[in-house]
Design a protein around this motif. Structure first.
Motif, PDB file in Angstrom:
ATOM      1  N   HIS A   1      76.085  25.174 129.636  1.00 44.88           N
ATOM      2  CA  HIS A   1      75.769  23.823 130.113  1.00 44.88           C
ATOM      3  C   HIS A   1      75.190  23.878 131.525  1.00 44.88           C
ATOM      4  O   HIS A   1      74.156  23.256 131.809  1.00 44.88           O
ATOM      5  CB  HIS A   1      77.040  22.971 130.068  1.00 44.88           C
ATOM      6  N   LEU A   2      75.821  24.622 132.419  1.00 48.66           N
ATOM      7  CA  LEU A   2      75.343  24.729 133.792  1.00 48.66           C
ATOM      8  C   LEU A   2      73.988  25.431 133.858  1.00 48.66           C
ATOM      9  O   LEU A   2      73.123  25.045 134.654  1.00 48.66           O
ATOM     10  CB  LEU A   2      76.375  25.444 134.659  1.00 48.66           C
TER      11      LEU A   2
ATOM     12  N   THR B   1      86.767  23.635 124.294  1.00 47.77           N
ATOM     13  CA  THR B   1      85.349  23.572 123.922  1.00 47.77           C
ATOM     14  C   THR B   1      84.494  23.420 125.174  1.00 47.77           C
ATOM     15  O   THR B   1      83.457  24.073 125.328  1.00 47.77           O
ATOM     16  CB  THR B   1      85.087  22.390 122.958  1.00 47.77           C
ATOM     17  N   ARG B   2      84.936  22.567 126.087  1.00 44.84           N
ATOM     18  CA  ARG B   2      84.222  22.383 127.360  1.00 44.84           C
ATOM     19  C   ARG B   2      84.186  23.694 128.137  1.00 44.84           C
ATOM     20  O   ARG B   2      83.129  24.115 128.613  1.00 44.84           O
ATOM     21  CB  ARG B   2      84.906  21.282 128.187  1.00 44.84           C
ATOM     22  N   LEU B   3      85.328  24.344 128.261  1.00 46.50           N
ATOM     23  CA  LEU B   3      85.395  25.593 129.020  1.00 46.50           C
ATOM     24  C   LEU B   3      84.549  26.686 128.381  1.00 46.50           C
ATOM     25  O   LEU B   3      83.862  27.444 129.079  1.00 46.50           O
ATOM     26  CB  LEU B   3      86.849  26.039 129.162  1.00 46.50           C
TER      27      LEU B   3
ATOM     28  N   ASN C   1      76.788  19.016 123.999  1.00 47.52           N
ATOM     29  CA  ASN C   1      76.543  18.173 122.834  1.00 47.52           C
ATOM     30  C   ASN C   1      76.430  19.022 121.565  1.00 47.52           C
ATOM     31  O   ASN C   1      77.014  18.690 120.533  1.00 47.52           O
ATOM     32  CB  ASN C   1      75.278  17.337 123.027  1.00 47.52           C
ATOM     33  N   LYS C   2      75.677  20.104 121.649  1.00 45.69           N
ATOM     34  CA  LYS C   2      75.492  20.982 120.488  1.00 45.69           C
ATOM     35  C   LYS C   2      76.804  21.601 120.023  1.00 45.69           C
ATOM     36  O   LYS C   2      76.969  21.901 118.843  1.00 45.69           O
ATOM     37  CB  LYS C   2      74.470  22.062 120.802  1.00 45.69           C
TER      38      LYS C   2
ATOM     39  N   ALA D   1      69.820  15.003 126.483  1.00 52.06           N
ATOM     40  CA  ALA D   1      71.214  14.888 126.039  1.00 52.06           C
ATOM     41  C   ALA D   1      71.437  15.597 124.711  1.00 52.06           C
ATOM     42  O   ALA D   1      72.465  16.257 124.508  1.00 52.06           O
ATOM     43  CB  ALA D   1      71.606  13.417 125.927  1.00 52.06           C
ATOM     44  N   ALA D   2      70.499  15.485 123.805  1.00 52.30           N
ATOM     45  CA  ALA D   2      70.633  16.115 122.489  1.00 52.30           C
ATOM     46  C   ALA D   2      70.656  17.640 122.590  1.00 52.30           C
ATOM     47  O   ALA D   2      71.339  18.309 121.812  1.00 52.30           O
ATOM     48  CB  ALA D   2      69.496  15.666 121.578  1.00 52.30           C
ATOM     49  N   ASP D   3      69.920  18.192 123.556  1.00 52.15           N
ATOM     50  CA  ASP D   3      69.837  19.642 123.698  1.00 52.15           C
ATOM     51  C   ASP D   3      70.906  20.238 124.611  1.00 52.15           C
ATOM     52  O   ASP D   3      70.991  21.458 124.747  1.00 52.15           O
ATOM     53  CB  ASP D   3      68.450  20.041 124.209  1.00 52.15           C
TER      54      ASP D   3
END
Length: 90
Positions: free
Chosen positions: A24-25, A16-18, A72-73, A66-68
């Motif tokens: 995100h960046l 999920t991170r990848l 997180n989404k 943080a929410a956006d």
């Protein structure tokens, strides 16, 4: 105001991170409020969370950022903590 955002990934969510890393960046770049950032690592050197220092007007702005965050989404985080931070060294 500087805010330390400390986020811990859900177990077994490296993919999920990848999958969301590029978004995100890009979010970090376009919002312009991140003073420092980097992943938290486990003993094997795998990414398991994030440490982000936000430079925002107030805690509400930090919470909104943080929410956006695309991480997180995407449901990456198990826990997120925002703490007012004071830079002393560096």
């Amino acid at each position: 105001m500087l805010i330390a955002l400390i986020a811990r990934d859900k177990p077994d969510h490296l993919q999920t991170r990848l999958d969301n890393r590029t978004a995100h960046l890009a979010y970090i770049e376009e919002t312009g409020v991140v003073a420092q950032a980097g992943p938290l690592l486990d003993q094997a050197g795998e990414m398991v969370g994030s440490l982000i220092i936000l430079d925002v007007d107030d805690m509400a702005a930090g919470e909104a950022w943080a929410a956006d965050d695309p991480y997180n989404k995407a449901g990456l985080f198990e826990a997120v903590e925002l703490i007012t931070w004071k830079k002393v060294i560096g």
